[in-house]
Enzyme design. Sequence first.
Site, PDB file in Angstrom:
ATOM      1  N   THR A  61       0.839  -1.203   0.000  1.00 37.69           N
ATOM      2  CA  THR A  61       0.000   0.000   0.000  1.00 37.69           C
ATOM      3  C   THR A  61       0.877   1.258   0.000  1.00 37.69           C
ATOM      4  O   THR A  61       2.106   1.177   0.096  1.00 37.69           O
ATOM      5  CB  THR A  61      -0.903   0.045   1.243  1.00 37.69           C
ATOM      6  N   LYS A  82       6.997   3.934   0.957  1.00 35.68           N
ATOM      7  CA  LYS A  82       8.171   4.734   1.330  1.00 35.68           C
ATOM      8  C   LYS A  82       7.976   5.544   2.618  1.00 35.68           C
ATOM      9  O   LYS A  82       8.919   6.153   3.109  1.00 35.68           O
ATOM     10  CB  LYS A  82       8.521   5.690   0.186  1.00 35.68           C
ATOM     11  N   GLU A 129       1.611   7.589  -8.263  1.00 33.70           N
ATOM     12  CA  GLU A 129       0.829   7.209  -7.098  1.00 33.70           C
ATOM     13  C   GLU A 129      -0.646   7.496  -7.411  1.00 33.70           C
ATOM     14  O   GLU A 129      -0.943   8.251  -8.356  1.00 33.70           O
ATOM     15  CB  GLU A 129       1.255   8.039  -5.878  1.00 33.70           C
ATOM     16  N   ASP A 135       7.658  12.587  -3.564  1.00 34.36           N
ATOM     17  CA  ASP A 135       8.066  11.195  -3.733  1.00 34.36           C
ATOM     18  C   ASP A 135       9.583  11.085  -3.944  1.00 34.36           C
ATOM     19  O   ASP A 135      10.251  10.230  -3.358  1.00 34.36           O
ATOM     20  CB  ASP A 135       7.325  10.588  -4.924  1.00 34.36           C
ATOM     21  N   LYS A 148      12.764   9.443  -1.662  1.00 31.62           N
ATOM     22  CA  LYS A 148      13.733   8.471  -2.188  1.00 31.62           C
ATOM     23  C   LYS A 148      15.176   8.899  -1.925  1.00 31.62           C
ATOM     24  O   LYS A 148      16.005   8.083  -1.506  1.00 31.62           O
ATOM     25  CB  LYS A 148      13.498   8.281  -3.690  1.00 31.62           C
ATOM     26  N   GLY A 194       6.193   1.077 -12.534  1.00 33.42           N
ATOM     27  CA  GLY A 194       5.313   0.083 -13.140  1.00 33.42           C
ATOM     28  C   GLY A 194       5.037  -1.051 -12.174  1.00 33.42           C
ATOM     29  O   GLY A 194       5.887  -1.413 -11.348  1.00 33.42           O
TER      30      GLY A 194
END
Length: 813
Positions: free
Chosen positions: A553, A577, A665, A676, A680, A795
Amino acid sequence: MKVLKFGGSSVANPENIIKIKNIISKYEDQIILVVSAFGGVTDHLLEAGTLASTQDESYKKVLATLEERHLTATKQLLPVNAQSRVLSKVKSEFNELETLLEGAFYIGEITPRLSDRIVSFGELLSSYIISEYLKSEQLDAKFKDSREIIITQKLNGKNMVNFAKTNANCIAYFKASNAKITVCPGFISTSEEGNSTTLGRGGSDYTAAIYAAALDAEILEIWTDVSGMYTANPKMVKQAKAIPHISYEEAMELSHFGAKVLYPPTIQPVLSKGISIVIKNTFDPEANGTLITKSKNEKGKTVRGISHIGNIALISLEGPGMVGIPGISKRFFEVLSQADISVVLITQASSEHSICVGISADDVEKAVQIVNEAFEYEIERGRIKTVIPEKDLAIVALVGDNMKSHQGLSGKMFSTLGKNNVNIRVIAQGASERNISCIIDQKDVKKALNALHEEFFEENIKQLNLFVMGVGNVGAKFLEQIRSQRKFLKENLKLNIRVIGMSNSRTMFFDEKGIDLNTWQEKLANGQKADKSKFLELVNTLNFRNSIFVDNTASEDVSTSYSEYLGNSISVVTCNKIACSSAYENYAHLKSLARSYNAPFLFETNVGAGLPIIDTLKHLIASGDKILKIQAVLSGSLNFVFNNFNDTTTFHDVVKQAQEEGYTEPDPKIDLSGVDVMRKILILARESGNVLEISDIKNNPFLPEESLKTTNNEDFFASLIKHEPHFQNLYASAKNADSKLKYVAQYDNGVASVGLQEIPKGHDFYNLEGSDNIVLFYTERYPNQPMIIKGAGAGADVTASGIFADIIRIGNF
């Protein structure tokens, strides 16, 4: 001469008794057939006795039910012309039993002698009915009452077999008997004074062993409802296998530690005679079963079985007053012995500061009371601590004759338990090294047995039990990959992966045997209402070995539960994340829990989907390299957007396409706002060993202020249409400079930033196609020419494969 014993499950009903007839019909040797009472009858007789002694007239109902059961069995087994005499005998026996129970009712008590007499009717009736049935089937069968052969005497208040008289009676009777089949009741005997006595737990097996030893029988066959002694309890360990051949000593150890098919005293009469025992299955007579002999087990075999005893309590005698004081141990064990409390495990610290014993939980209250009373003087003076019991425990034991010849078995055992968060309270190993025992929590028994069985018996096939939350785009692809690769993984990597539980936002479904991944959608649709807390509770209740929680999720709520999974030694694999980019304190706490509870916490897909970015970074750090700078295009969705956006398209349409194809997302603003990518680069910086918060990262947004302030997707996409000229200007500027737009993340000398950049020709980022990601690691070993990782970074398929890869990493730990 062969002696065959059939237990209660084998004689539970007429159908099973017919199976016995079919089995013994094939024997050409002279046999003694020892039988137990019909299944459950002994318990009902004891119940009737107890009820009668408390003057509860419901004992009559129990008696009537028992009588009807025996009469019905007689009618079903015997032809009509042979029933009259047998029915009359059965009724006569029940009349006598009724008289005994009435006596207990009137005097309001039941003595040990009367109890023995009452329970003896179970075996007397079953053996008589079976002998008459065999006769009616034209078999040369004869009934012989074991009370006329087996004689007991009182020793230390217990009925013990007088072997001199018993053996003489046995030899004399069978020397004169020509019957091919002699049917004898098990469990019952007679005292030297002529009173009915019983042989206690495992009494029917013991009866058979007594006959076998007295007559030097060729073999003793114990027929039961399983095909021998198993490597572990097959009811708890589905992969357990029957042991073909085992020694007396190994069988005794396994029996002592809970293998119910044999009771240790059973072996004693045949042990000195060297008579072999075979455990056979009444319901699968062609199965080989287990042969028990005095010879050692097969060469090279170490651990032969794993067993356990449940319902154990631990009491410890400890204190400074024990050190160097002779007689403390003697007093301790003498007190327990005098109270008739059996000690099943003992361990003592070399400092003499404490002695721990494992006993039946049924005896623990009495044990605590008498030990505290016996050491009252020392307790009052603080030299010995008050005994406080520990309950809800169990003993798990590895057994094997050859274990002493192999190093590292105990380490392997304890390591396996430790990896699965099974806390070991006490360890004991005999000088013979034939068993290694430990006391653990009762709730962990099934997990411990399965983990140990997997380690020692299953050809290194490791079972992973998955609990999957999130079965949407990525989750569905992940489940399909597991389904298609299960056979390959089992055959080539020795991994057996099962999905035990799964959940989406509406429903959740669990199957302890593993969910069929061909029909999971239907099962989940009909599952119970989804509940994150209940999901965690069920995972902990099942308490499976090698458990892995998989979070597919993007939910912050789900990410807050990782600590509870890790704290219960449940590994966590996630593409979410949020946890690793949350406050550094939380990130560090999760990493610490993973180390402390030996539960891997893997999140490779947090950066680069299926690309081995984080794994490569970890190896660089572990090998002693140091990260100097990181430059990366980390958003597959943004790369897809800017690779497809030009002056013939609209920014709105390209973003919409990216969302529909699963590159962004669910809320695309998370990607386009740079949040996002910030997460990262933050994760990479942290994995490089740096302490950094997301607020430390400089974000240079390219979205208009109005777009950033929208609160839903509808408004967000509307703002993109409104500000199309802004996006066309960005594109035109890059085109005029002969460059391409790339959203770049960078970490250099403690400073991190993200933002849209114009990348000129010749740069490593310039030709990045589609949704690909690229990371440049500049390190002390790669200072000028960086280590480059490049490939598809977004993907559902590649993200699912990254999650799958993390699962395999855990399997190979």
